[in-house]
Design an enzyme around this catalytic site. Structure first.
Site, PDB file in Angstrom:
ATOM      1  N   VAL A 289       0.757  -1.118   0.018  1.00 31.40           N
ATOM      2  CA  VAL A 289      -0.181   0.165   0.166  1.00 31.40           C
ATOM      3  C   VAL A 289       0.886   1.250  -0.130  1.00 31.40           C
ATOM      4  CG1 VAL A 289      -1.721   1.411   1.284  1.00 31.40           C
ATOM      5  CG2 VAL A 289      -1.943  -1.006   1.093  1.00 31.40           C
ATOM      6  N   ALA A 290       2.051   1.320   0.935  1.00 27.92           N
ATOM      7  CA  ALA A 290       2.831   2.532   0.910  1.00 27.92           C
ATOM      8  C   ALA A 290       3.647   2.642  -0.155  1.00 27.92           C
ATOM      9  CB  ALA A 290       3.540   2.151   2.054  1.00 27.92           C
ATOM     10  N   ILE A 292       2.884   1.710  -3.354  1.00 23.01           N
ATOM     11  CA  ILE A 292       2.037   2.136  -4.843  1.00 23.01           C
ATOM     12  C   ILE A 292       1.666   3.699  -4.654  1.00 23.01           C
ATOM     13  CG2 ILE A 292      -0.190   1.680  -5.994  1.00 23.01           C
ATOM     14  CD1 ILE A 292       0.222  -1.488  -5.229  1.00 23.01           C
ATOM     15  N   GLU A 294      -0.741   5.710  -5.064  1.00 24.07           N
ATOM     16  CA  GLU A 294      -2.167   5.794  -5.347  1.00 24.07           C
ATOM     17  C   GLU A 294      -2.608   7.265  -5.494  1.00 24.07           C
ATOM     18  OE1 GLU A 294      -1.593   5.327  -0.963  1.00 24.07           O
ATOM     19  OE2 GLU A 294      -1.350   3.697  -2.781  1.00 24.07           O
ATOM     20  N   ASP A 336       0.256  35.915 -35.707  1.00 21.31           N
ATOM     21  CA  ASP A 336      -0.375  37.073 -36.548  1.00 21.31           C
ATOM     22  C   ASP A 336       0.534  38.230 -36.195  1.00 21.31           C
ATOM     23  OD1 ASP A 336      -2.059  35.344 -38.038  1.00 21.31           O
ATOM     24  OD2 ASP A 336      -3.454  35.370 -36.526  1.00 21.31           O
ATOM     25  N   ASN A 714       4.269   7.274   4.770  1.00 18.35           N
ATOM     26  CA  ASN A 714       3.258   7.317   3.244  1.00 18.35           C
ATOM     27  C   ASN A 714       2.663   8.727   3.611  1.00 18.35           C
ATOM     28  OD1 ASN A 714       3.194   6.493   0.416  1.00 18.35           O
ATOM     29  ND2 ASN A 714       1.193   5.783   1.157  1.00 18.35           N
ATOM     30  N   ASP A 718       4.001  11.931   1.435  1.00 12.89           N
ATOM     31  CA  ASP A 718       3.041  11.911   0.322  1.00 12.89           C
ATOM     32  C   ASP A 718       2.014  12.944   0.321  1.00 12.89           C
ATOM     33  OD1 ASP A 718       4.842  10.256  -0.488  1.00 12.89           O
ATOM     34  OD2 ASP A 718       3.671   8.652  -0.941  1.00 12.89           O
TER      35      ASP A 718
END
Length: 880
Positions: A289-290, A292, A294, A336, A714, A718
């Site tokens: 879990v940590a 990846i 997500e 232009d 995490n 994160d």
């Protein structure tokens, strides 16, 4: 569907009855339109004029989404097992609390991304011209209601089904509705009731585009009640992921596979060592879990969305998010002149009549030639005055403003009503209109001197109409060139009178009577020259493309600093070059003069053939192909709907400086997203390596990290720090670097850098474990030291990334939000280590002052090591 929309919706037959009958049914007015108050009431009754779209996830669905990940669900089950089977309810509660905190952070990030996307949708909402209470005004298309009288001009997209009330050479591209690519002529006369949609010439439909001409039409149905709305209701397609989203998904999957393999190995090794099944299962799941990322898509979404909104406040509205990736790599801007490099406030500066040029017409305002010049400038002109100011082409507005000082435009147009016209077209370089009065018919022509003078056989003189010889035409052309050399845009005005209406208006544009020349100028924007210099200093080549005379273009290019060392190429010279020959010399051409919009496609392709990333500006229907094939299509906010639909970015202020600001903003967003990705992925890689190597080397002493500690790392690294990193303002070097040649944020070089840096961070953390073991420290102290070092090293890594890209001073001092986020994370980690509650929840122990110093010292070592390695090893700098 409301009763009002049903009244004359697709099921009825408004095409088969007169406009007056439709108007009576809708209680509107064919000249004044709806009363504003009535329109407001109808909007409440029928709702917004938009086709129903997927509203996106609700807030509750965003909450549920945070717990849909399989690994999160497994972790929750593991927490229950820990509590029920092992009796360790404290650890179970800590795990659940961290999962919930992660879910809260994820929810906030996704909600911000959704709000940002909704804000962008509102910014890009189109507008339409309608007549209400007798006044023409511009309103958001969502506010159009049945009964509204809409004004349609060439280049406009139609946003509702409507019955044609008046039409002048109106042709619509209905391919989006019928599949037929040939433009369809529209007229006011009713058609048979049983004809197909493609044959309903008295109707215009939502989703179609005006190719030429103009018209007014009475809206009969809006939103879902339109023909295209009915079709859209049958087919709902999910928007495909952007290239960035696909890249993030691929990298997430790869890291997920790596995390899964490591978690499986750790799990099997732990079982082989005789450790409890439940605790090893919990550790393995926590590691997966940590590891990846997500939260990566949500953090990147917030960074991207808020960065794009920041650009919108600078008048650069991004319509397609993938364009941000290309903005950071733009190497050529084809722009232009009028309205982009200049102020788009054209004024008549000089008039040439019968061989004389005058800047002041007051002394001769009663001269018949001047009166005739004013008459033609008013009649051969689509500009108009409204309550909101002047509307129309800037050149025509300038003519109308100057002529209105010599005569009343409304009175002249009423006396000489227009009965036919050939709008200005780039290949004809002139506009022709036909007018009727009590005494006969008048053909009015305005256009480029070389085109109109070629069809003139007479000249308006003080004593009447005289013959115009070839020698005189040459003199007039020389006069036009001399005016152009002084930066004036020159138009020729001519006419022809007949007793009867011509059978073909195109042929009536011959044997004209010349009245004179009009010279106009548009001042260069004050910021244009510095913006051109900034772009060129950033390694971006600026190319000016204009329909003006070559001499005028050369003078303006020189003033802007575009002419030095680069050539000016005319449209005629461009047409004489083959594609291969043109590609070989395109980098030597800085200005294009007297070119058609269609030539822009050749210019874009020639640059792209050299491997350049091209941004192209445009505002007209004919610019759409070039806007579509360019890497970044940039439409003017004042341009046509077709141009805006074909573009990636819309300039709300039509200013070249905004294009440069968009490049600066794009580079900043690109850099910030790359930095966020590098931080999150390298941090996750470091966690995987620390747990894997630590488990293999130190497993006899105990777990290198506990499940709760992994999840905590995490959470604190994160979360806020990652989001704050995405808010980095542009550094002073962002426009001093050459354009990035990377078309991908996650190419092989970036992935290599992530793996190397993640390994380096992990190595520093493993030093902490090695020190604890070498000093025979209690394993709980060693683990707490490694756990703390891991958090501090990851936070220090943020600053090493910023120093690598922005230098020491900016990398360490700017972005107060980031400093605050890092400080909060450090304080949270301190609390986990020094407080009894933290010790109990995360199984940590208090560290001595020396060990705290060692943890911070190792974080600084990691910080310096990343910087040094990025400087020494090619491919490791995100600035490459």
């Amino acid at each position: 569907m409301s009763s009002l929309n049903q009244r004359l919706g697709p099921a009825s037959q408004p095409h088969a009855v007169t406009a007056e009958q439709v108007n009576q049914e809708l209680s509107s007015d064919l000249e004044r339109g709806l009363d504003s108050g009535v329109a407001t009431q109808r909007l409440e009754e029928v709702g917004p004029n938009r086709i129903e779209e997927d509203p996106g996830p609700t807030r509750w669905e965003l909450v549920v989404r945070q717990f849909e990940d399989v690994l999160v669900l497994i972790l929750m089950v593991a927490a229950l097992i820990s509590g029920l089977l092992l009796g360790d309810w404290l650890e179970a509660l800590v795990i659940v609390a961290i999962v919930i905190l992660n879910a809260v952070i994820g929810y906030v990030q996704e909600a911000k991304a959704a709000d940002a996307a909704e804000g962008l949708r509102k910014l890009t909402s189109p507008t339409a011209n309608v007549i209400r209470s007798g006044n023409e005004q511009q309103i958001p298309t969502e506010e159009i209601v049945p009964g509204d009288l809409i004004v349609i001009e060439a280049g406009d997209r139609v946003f509702a089904d409507a019955r044609v009330v008046s039409a002048f050479r109106l042709q619509l591209d209905e391919s989006e509705l019928t599949g037929e690519s040939t433009p369809v002529d529209k007229a006011i006369e009713p058609v048979a009731s049983d004809v197909a949609i493609g044959d309903r010439a008295s109707m215009v439909f939502a989703g179609t585009v005006a190719v030429s001409g103009r018209a007014t039409a009475l809206v009969i149905s809006t939103g879902q009640a339109t023909e295209i709305g009915q079709i859209a209701g049958m087919l709902r397609e999910e928007e495909p992921p952007t290239p960035l989203e696909r890249e993030l998904d691929q990298v997430g999957r790869r890291l997920g596979v790596l995390a899964g393999v490591v978690a499986l190995v750790v799990f099997l090794v732990g079982l082989a060592q005789g450790r409890p099944l439940e605790s090893m299962f919990l550790l393995a799941v926590a590691l997966a879990v940590a590891a990846i990322p997500e939260g990566l898509p949500a953090v990147v979404g917030v960074t991207l969305g808020l960065g794009v909104q920041r650009m919108a406040r600078l008048n650069a509205i991004v319509r397609r998010l993938p364009a941000v990736e290309a903005l950071g790599a733009v190497t050529v801007i084809c722009t232009d002149k009028t309205g982009t490099l200049t102020r788009n406030e054209i004024r008549v500066q000089e008039v040439g009549i019968d061989g004389e040029r005058r800047a002041d017409l007051d002394p001769i305002r009663d001269d018949p030639r001047v009166q005739r010049l004013a008459q033609l400038a008013i009649l051969c002109n689509d500009a108009r005055s409204t309550d909101d100011g002047w509307r129309g082409d800037p050149t025509e507005i300038a003519l109308l403003q100057a002529a209105s000082e010599l005569g009343d435009p409304s009175a002249i147009r009423e006396r000489w009503p227009r009965v036919d016209e050939i709008p200005f077209e780039s290949h004809r370089k002139r506009m022709t209109t036909l007018h009727r009065s009590a005494s006969g018919y008048l053909v009015a022509v305005k256009g480029a001197p070389e085109v109109v003078l070629a069809d003139c056989s007479g000249i308006e003189s003080g004593s009447g109409i005289a013959d115009l010889g070839a020698g005189q035409i040459e003199e007039w052309l020389e006069t036009a060139e001399e005016m152009a050399a002084r930066g004036l845009r020159t138009l020729t005005l001519a006419y022809r009178e007949d007793d009867a209406a011509p059978s073909e208006l195109a042929s009536a544009g011959e044997d004209l009577v010349l009245v004179g020349l009009v010279g106009m100028s548009d001042q260069i924007r004050a910021e244009a020259k510095s913006s051109v210099g900034e772009a060129q200093g950033a390694g971006v080549t600026v190319v000016m493309i204009t329909g003006d005379h070559e001499i005028t273009a050369r003078a303006i290019a020189h003033d802007l600093g575009l002419h030095e060392g680069r050539e000016v190429l005319s449209g005629r010279q461009l047409h004489a070059l083959g594609d291969h020959e043109f590609e070989n010399q395109v980098d030597r051409i800085g200005t294009y003069a007297r070119v058609d919009p269609g030539d822009k496609v050749r210019i874009v392709r020639a640059w792209q053939a050299r491997g350049d990333i091209v941004a192209m500006t445009g505002d007209g229907v004919n610019d759409a192909p070039a806007l579509r094939i360019s890497d970044i299509g940039v439409a003017m906010g004042s341009g046509t709907d077709v141009a805006r639909d074909a573009s990636d970015i819309v300039l709300a202020d039509d200013n070249f400086a905004t294009i440069v600001a968009a490049v600066r903003g794009g580079r900043t967003i690109f850099s910030n997203i790359r930095r966020v990705i590098s931080f999150l992925l390298a941090a996750n890689v470091s966690e995987i390596i620390v747990v894997f190597v630590g488990f293999l080397v130190f497993s006899a002493l105990g777990d290198p990290l506990l499940a709760t500690q992994i999840l905590w790392v995490n959470l604190v690294t994160d979360g806020l720090p990652a989001v704050a990193l995405g808010f980095d303002p542009p550094d002073h070097r962002v426009m001093l670097r050459p354009p990035s040649r990377r078309r991908s944020l996650l190419d092989r070089s970036s992935q290599f850098a992530v793996l190397v840096r993640g390994s380096l961070l992990a190595a520093v953390v493993l030093l902490a474990y090695a020190y604890g073991v070498s000093q025979d420290l209690d394993w709980e102290v060693t683990r707490t030291l490694g756990f703390t070092t891991l958090v501090l090293v990851q936070l220090a890594y943020i600053y090493s990334l910023r120093v690598v890209e922005s230098g020491w001073r900016e990398g360490l001092t700017r972005n107060i939000l980031l400093h605050g986020a890092v400080l909060v994370s450090v304080l949270l980690q301190v609390l986990v280590v020094v407080t009894p509650l933290g010790n109990r929840l995360f199984e940590t122990t208090t560290l001595s002052g020396w060990l705290w110093g060692l943890a911070f010292g190792l974080a600084i070592l990691g910080f310096l090591a990343v910087i040094a390695l990025s400087r020494l090893v090619p491919g490791l700098s995100t600035d490459d």
